[in-house]
Scaffold this motif. Structure first.
Motif, PDB file in Angstrom:
ATOM      1  N   PRO A   1       0.826  -1.209   0.000  1.00 38.83           N
ATOM      2  CA  PRO A   1       0.000   0.000   0.000  1.00 38.83           C
ATOM      3  C   PRO A   1       0.862   1.261   0.000  1.00 38.83           C
ATOM      4  CG  PRO A   1       0.124  -0.863   2.214  1.00 38.83           C
ATOM      5  CD  PRO A   1       0.851  -1.855   1.332  1.00 38.83           C
ATOM      6  N   LEU A   2       0.187   2.366  -0.336  1.00 42.52           N
ATOM      7  CA  LEU A   2       0.854   3.664  -0.306  1.00 42.52           C
ATOM      8  C   LEU A   2      -0.191   4.757  -0.131  1.00 42.52           C
ATOM      9  CD1 LEU A   2       0.520   5.456  -3.257  1.00 42.52           C
ATOM     10  CD2 LEU A   2       1.526   3.329  -4.051  1.00 42.52           C
ATOM     11  N   TYR A   3       0.270   5.893   0.346  1.00 42.26           N
ATOM     12  CA  TYR A   3      -0.574   7.089   0.406  1.00 42.26           C
ATOM     13  C   TYR A   3      -0.167   7.994  -0.758  1.00 42.26           C
ATOM     14  CZ  TYR A   3      -1.152   5.719   5.350  1.00 42.26           C
ATOM     15  OH  TYR A   3      -1.393   5.046   6.521  1.00 42.26           O
ATOM     16  N   ALA A   4      -1.152   8.507  -1.486  1.00 43.57           N
ATOM     17  CA  ALA A   4      -0.886   9.458  -2.558  1.00 43.57           C
ATOM     18  C   ALA A   4      -1.586  10.771  -2.235  1.00 43.57           C
ATOM     19  CB  ALA A   4      -1.393   8.918  -3.900  1.00 43.57           C
ATOM     20  N   TYR A   5      -0.892  11.879  -2.504  1.00 45.50           N
ATOM     21  CA  TYR A   5      -1.457  13.210  -2.256  1.00 45.50           C
ATOM     22  C   TYR A   5      -1.434  14.025  -3.549  1.00 45.50           C
ATOM     23  CZ  TYR A   5      -0.413  11.737   2.502  1.00 45.50           C
ATOM     24  OH  TYR A   5      -0.340  11.020   3.669  1.00 45.50           O
TER      25      TYR A   5
ATOM     26  N   LEU B   1      -5.514   6.387  -0.166  1.00 45.55           N
ATOM     27  CA  LEU B   1      -4.759   5.174   0.126  1.00 45.55           C
ATOM     28  C   LEU B   1      -4.888   4.253  -1.082  1.00 45.55           C
ATOM     29  CD1 LEU B   1      -3.202   3.389   2.217  1.00 45.55           C
ATOM     30  CD2 LEU B   1      -5.434   2.421   2.824  1.00 45.55           C
ATOM     31  N   VAL B   2      -3.776   3.881  -1.666  1.00 40.13           N
ATOM     32  CA  VAL B   2      -3.764   3.005  -2.843  1.00 40.13           C
ATOM     33  C   VAL B   2      -3.348   1.606  -2.389  1.00 40.13           C
ATOM     34  CG1 VAL B   2      -2.828   2.627  -5.157  1.00 40.13           C
ATOM     35  CG2 VAL B   2      -3.156   4.970  -4.296  1.00 40.13           C
ATOM     36  N   THR B   3      -4.216   0.634  -2.633  1.00 35.92           N
ATOM     37  CA  THR B   3      -3.989  -0.729  -2.153  1.00 35.92           C
ATOM     38  C   THR B   3      -4.198  -1.739  -3.278  1.00 35.92           C
ATOM     39  OG1 THR B   3      -6.266  -1.339  -1.535  1.00 35.92           O
ATOM     40  CG2 THR B   3      -5.059   0.069  -0.007  1.00 35.92           C
ATOM     41  N   THR B   4      -3.858  -2.970  -2.986  1.00 33.10           N
ATOM     42  CA  THR B   4      -4.114  -4.081  -3.901  1.00 33.10           C
ATOM     43  C   THR B   4      -5.101  -5.043  -3.254  1.00 33.10           C
ATOM     44  OG1 THR B   4      -1.906  -3.950  -4.893  1.00 33.10           O
ATOM     45  CG2 THR B   4      -3.081  -6.032  -5.120  1.00 33.10           C
ATOM     46  N   ILE B   5      -6.065  -5.516  -4.025  1.00 35.90           N
ATOM     47  CA  ILE B   5      -6.943  -6.574  -3.528  1.00 35.90           C
ATOM     48  C   ILE B   5      -6.130  -7.864  -3.534  1.00 35.90           C
ATOM     49  CG2 ILE B   5      -9.059  -7.887  -3.921  1.00 35.90           C
ATOM     50  CD1 ILE B   5      -9.503  -4.968  -3.073  1.00 35.90           C
TER      51      ILE B   5
ATOM     52  N   SER C   1       3.111  -6.379  12.797  1.00 39.18           N
ATOM     53  CA  SER C   1       4.432  -6.075  12.232  1.00 39.18           C
ATOM     54  C   SER C   1       4.381  -5.680  10.756  1.00 39.18           C
ATOM     55  CB  SER C   1       5.402  -7.258  12.424  1.00 39.18           C
ATOM     56  OG  SER C   1       5.680  -7.422  13.807  1.00 39.18           O
ATOM     57  N   PHE C   2       3.254  -5.094  10.336  1.00 41.94           N
ATOM     58  CA  PHE C   2       3.204  -4.531   8.991  1.00 41.94           C
ATOM     59  C   PHE C   2       3.973  -3.210   8.975  1.00 41.94           C
ATOM     60  CE2 PHE C   2      -0.736  -7.133   8.561  1.00 41.94           C
ATOM     61  CZ  PHE C   2      -0.371  -7.843   7.420  1.00 41.94           C
ATOM     62  N   PRO C   3       4.845  -3.013   7.998  1.00 45.20           N
ATOM     63  CA  PRO C   3       5.631  -1.773   7.938  1.00 45.20           C
ATOM     64  C   PRO C   3       4.774  -0.557   7.605  1.00 45.20           C
ATOM     65  CG  PRO C   3       6.636  -3.533   6.628  1.00 45.20           C
ATOM     66  CD  PRO C   3       5.255  -3.985   6.968  1.00 45.20           C
ATOM     67  N   GLU C   4       5.272   0.605   7.992  1.00 48.05           N
ATOM     68  CA  GLU C   4       4.624   1.867   7.658  1.00 48.05           C
ATOM     69  C   GLU C   4       4.676   2.075   6.147  1.00 48.05           C
ATOM     70  OE1 GLU C   4       4.843   6.314   9.518  1.00 48.05           O
ATOM     71  OE2 GLU C   4       6.740   5.338   9.043  1.00 48.05           O
ATOM     72  N   ALA C   5       3.533   2.463   5.577  1.00 50.44           N
ATOM     73  CA  ALA C   5       3.430   2.619   4.124  1.00 50.44           C
ATOM     74  C   ALA C   5       4.126   3.896   3.655  1.00 50.44           C
ATOM     75  CB  ALA C   5       1.970   2.638   3.698  1.00 50.44           C
ATOM     76  N   PRO C   6       4.619   3.907   2.423  1.00 47.65           N
ATOM     77  CA  PRO C   6       5.252   5.112   1.879  1.00 47.65           C
ATOM     78  C   PRO C   6       4.214   6.137   1.453  1.00 47.65           C
ATOM     79  CG  PRO C   6       5.211   3.405   0.214  1.00 47.65           C
ATOM     80  CD  PRO C   6       4.673   2.776   1.481  1.00 47.65           C
ATOM     81  N   GLU C   7       4.687   7.354   1.173  1.00 48.41           N
ATOM     82  CA  GLU C   7       3.828   8.440   0.702  1.00 48.41           C
ATOM     83  C   GLU C   7       4.408   9.024  -0.575  1.00 48.41           C
ATOM     84  OE1 GLU C   7       2.049  10.739   4.443  1.00 48.41           O
ATOM     85  OE2 GLU C   7       4.201  10.373   4.649  1.00 48.41           O
TER      86      GLU C   7
END
Length: 490
Positions: free
Chosen positions: A70-74, A334-338, A452-458
């Motif tokens: 996942p990622l955050y997009a602005y 928030l951009v994710t994958t199913i 323990s999921f890592p912090e998502a990028p932006e």
């Protein structure tokens, strides 16, 4: 202890701007490209072919830049539109807009708003230092209103940070640190009413209501009017320069106007008051059926009240506002994958559902699990091509990736423990799911590292559609790097 000139110089040396500012350096030339933020349909017969600002192609570009989901997009265009609206807030004698940085504290966003002349509203001493160090924000452009007064508050005051006393004990501590020095201070007042969230009550408890008898934020208004606060101010020779109120995340103009009028009455108690801060909580409509606060509608009568105050008291008060959600909510997604799809439907079971499982969840967007908040969700093809968008839809429940039954992305409105089906474009494993309205209180307010999921990028999408990485994905080692061994104890 008084901060030395050397220590201040060391701190300020850390605030040099990074190359991230280049993404918006040509803002004035590109302003025409900025477009107003919109909300995505929840139950449309034909779901939208793009999110608020992400087409399949642009979403794919974001994924490539972040090296996966996942990622955050602005959207810089949407940030610009929101900044335009807040800077145009009606005022009688001057306006300062302070970004409530807790909404989304990424340094690139802080720097962009600073480039627009927007100052900072911090909610902790750590946020103050973060804004100065990573955002390059001068101390004098930062205001602090905090549930916990930092231990080094006196040093922050000496640097120029404007602190609002949010309790009687905080006011006492400030007075003891600066006795009879005519130290300037702000007073945050709980005006007795609030607004916010899914609650219609102005006095009852709500997770997004920070005013009224069910809220601990600010000094209770009767402690101001009964002489308690004035006596402390007089005891320590303090100079009250600012009255601050904040009531929550609502959009009722009548409540805002009433609180503004009431707040002005507190300004009468000290002729040293030059500024009235009305806080933030300006709600935005993430979804089609949600109302966005009309800042012009709210601000016009407030302006009239300021003029009337000036006429009656001979003082022209400066107005401050502290938008957070309004500035960034619909500028983020928030951009994710199913990553999986399961069904509990059967011929013998009428209560079953089709579940779409994201590769993100409450570790990235906590609001649905915490508040029962509703975010628009758009399904885009895994190929990242608009030509591959299908027309079939299905009713589904969307959940996160955590081993937690409460990791629910489609709750009933205001009911975080009740799921609700959403009609979305039919999704296959590997498709892209975009959660709009994720710019505020998502990256900055998540349960990151759970399971323990890592912090998502932006990433930031600039005015030309170029994508910039503004925060790297956390790696596993960074999650546990502060842990220490207890070898030999057992």
């Amino acid at each position: 202890m008084k901060a030395s000139q050397n220590s201040i110089a060391i701190i300020m040396a850390l605030v040099a701007l990074t190359p991230a500012t280049s993404a918006f350096s040509a803002f004035q030339q590109r302003r025409s490209l900025s477009r107003a933020f919109t909300a995505t349909s929840l139950h449309a017969e034909h779901p939208a072919v793009s999110s608020n600002f992400l087409t399949p192609e642009l979403a794919q570009k974001c994924i490539e830049t972040a090296s996966g989901t996942p990622l955050y997009a602005y959207s810089l265009a949407n940030l610009a539109s929101a900044a335009d609206a807040t800077l145009a807030f009606p005022n009688a004698f001057g306006l300062t807009v302070r970004y409530a940085m807790k909404a989304c504290p990424n340094s690139t966003i802080l720097k962009y708003f600073a480039s627009r002349g927007i100052c900072i509203d911090a909610s902790s001493g750590f946020e103050v230092k973060r804004a100065m160090t990573t955002g390059g924000i001068p101390a004098e452009n930062i205001s602090l209103s905090s549930q916990e007064l930092p231990e080094d508050f006196a040093d922050l005051i000496k640097m120029g940070v404007k602190i609002n006393a949010c309790s009687i004990s905080q006011l006492e501590r400030i007075g003891k640190a600066f006795p009879n020095q005519n130290q300037k201070v702000g007073i945050r007042v709980n005006p007795g009413v609030g607004s916010g969230g899914f609650s219609s009550s102005t006095t009852g408890f709500s997770k997004t209501n920070v005013g009224g008898p069910s809220s601990s934020f600010g000094i209770w208004h009767e402690s101001v009017s009964d002489g308690t606060v004035p006596s402390i101010v007089e005891k320590y020779g303090l100079q009250v320069e600012r009255i601050h109120t904040h009531i929550g995340s609502g959009s009722d103009p009548a409540i805002w106007q009433s609180v503004a009028t009431r707040s002005l009455s507190f300004c009468k108690l000290w002729d040293t008051v030059t500024t009235l801060n009305l806080g933030g909580g300006y709600k935005v409509g993430r979804n089609p059926d949600e109302k966005t606060t009309d800042l012009q509608e709210i601000g016009a009568p407030v302006t009239d009240a300021f003029r009337e105050f000036a006429k009656e008291n001979g003082r022209e008060l400066h107005l401050e506002i502290e938008p957070g959600t309004y500035l960034v909510a619909n500028a983020g997604a928030l951009v994710t994958t199913i990553q999986d799809k399961v069904s509990t439907k059967s011929s013998s079971n009428d209560d079953g559902h089709v579940f779409l499982k994201m590769d993100a969840g409450m570790t990235d967007v906590l609001r649905p699990s915490l508040y029962g908040a509703i975010h628009p969700i758009t399904i885009l093809p895994a190929s990242g091509k608009s030509s591959d968008i299908g027309t079939s839809t299905e009713s589904v429940v969307v959940v996160g990736h955590c081993c937690e039954s409460g990791d629910l992305m489609t709750p009933k409105p205001g009911e975080p423990e009740a799921l609700e089906e959403r009609v979305l474009r039919k999704a296959e494993i590997g498709d892209i799911a975009v959660m709009d309205g994720s710019g505020a209180y998502c990256a900055g307010m998540s349960t990151k590292n759970y399971n323990s999921f890592p912090e998502a990028p932006e990433v930031l999408v600039d005015f030309d559609g170029n994508v910039h990485l503004i925060r790297k994905r956390q790696n596993l080692e960074q999650i546990y790097e502060n842990e220490l061994s207890a070898d030999g104890i057992f």
